[in-house]
Scaffold this motif. Sequence first.
Motif, PDB file in Angstrom:
ATOM      1  N   LEU A  15       0.832  -1.206   0.000  1.00 30.32           N
ATOM      2  CA  LEU A  15       0.000   0.000   0.000  1.00 30.32           C
ATOM      3  C   LEU A  15       0.867   1.257   0.000  1.00 30.32           C
ATOM      4  CD1 LEU A  15      -2.857  -1.011   2.462  1.00 30.32           C
ATOM      5  CD2 LEU A  15      -2.951  -0.834  -0.028  1.00 30.32           C
ATOM      6  N   LEU A  16       1.973   1.227   0.735  1.00 28.97           N
ATOM      7  CA  LEU A  16       2.895   2.350   0.746  1.00 28.97           C
ATOM      8  C   LEU A  16       3.504   2.557  -0.637  1.00 28.97           C
ATOM      9  CD1 LEU A  16       4.528   4.524   2.250  1.00 28.97           C
ATOM     10  CD2 LEU A  16       6.221   2.750   2.737  1.00 28.97           C
ATOM     11  N   ILE A  65       1.525   6.903  -6.767  1.00 31.04           N
ATOM     12  CA  ILE A  65       0.513   7.926  -7.048  1.00 31.04           C
ATOM     13  C   ILE A  65       1.080   9.324  -6.818  1.00 31.04           C
ATOM     14  CG2 ILE A  65      -1.698   8.872  -6.268  1.00 31.04           C
ATOM     15  CD1 ILE A  65      -2.542   5.905  -5.766  1.00 31.04           C
ATOM     16  N   VAL A  66       1.798   9.510  -5.702  1.00 33.39           N
ATOM     17  CA  VAL A  66       2.411  10.815  -5.420  1.00 33.39           C
ATOM     18  C   VAL A  66       3.430  11.168  -6.498  1.00 33.39           C
ATOM     19  CG1 VAL A  66       3.961  12.028  -3.823  1.00 33.39           C
ATOM     20  CG2 VAL A  66       2.014  10.745  -2.947  1.00 33.39           C
ATOM     21  N   ILE A 114       3.243  14.449  -8.971  1.00 31.37           N
ATOM     22  CA  ILE A 114       4.314  15.438  -9.118  1.00 31.37           C
ATOM     23  C   ILE A 114       4.597  15.682 -10.592  1.00 31.37           C
ATOM     24  CG2 ILE A 114       6.794  15.821  -8.752  1.00 31.37           C
ATOM     25  CD1 ILE A 114       6.410  14.404  -6.026  1.00 31.37           C
ATOM     26  N   HIS A 115       4.636  14.608 -11.384  1.00 28.62           N
ATOM     27  CA  HIS A 115       4.813  14.785 -12.832  1.00 28.62           C
ATOM     28  C   HIS A 115       3.700  15.660 -13.395  1.00 28.62           C
ATOM     29  CE1 HIS A 115       8.162  12.241 -13.832  1.00 28.62           C
ATOM     30  NE2 HIS A 115       7.637  11.191 -13.230  1.00 28.62           N
TER      31      HIS A 115
END
Length: 129
Positions: A83-84, A90-91, A95-96
């Motif tokens: 999950l991490l 996703i983060v 950012i992209h």
Amino acid sequence: MADDKRKLTEKELKRKDCFEKISSEMQQKGYKMKNVVINTQKAKYFALLVMFPFMALTFWLYNNVNGFNLDGISWGYAVALPLLILCLIIVHELIHGITWAIFAKIIFMRLISELFGVLYLHIALASNR
């Protein structure tokens, strides 16, 4: 996407004509056109394939520096780790997206589009030799 035919804008038609002119000139000089587009399924497979060695290297470095007791892994940790990783992916993609939106809307839109065209010509057209 090849079935989606839309009317090109005037600028797009101009870029297309320039690209076709340069392509034909380069092909006459002995270069070949190579399609480097891949589908999304292949891209997902390659993304995982590229990601796993880096994850293994990171795990190995962490284990050598800090030590890691594999006997002490709980089920909670085994569930939390994937999950991490998903949250970090996703983060990373956000950012992209955020940086691309900022750069594209402020000053670099023309510069990036011109640079992409030049890079595309250098990458897509490979020499026969």
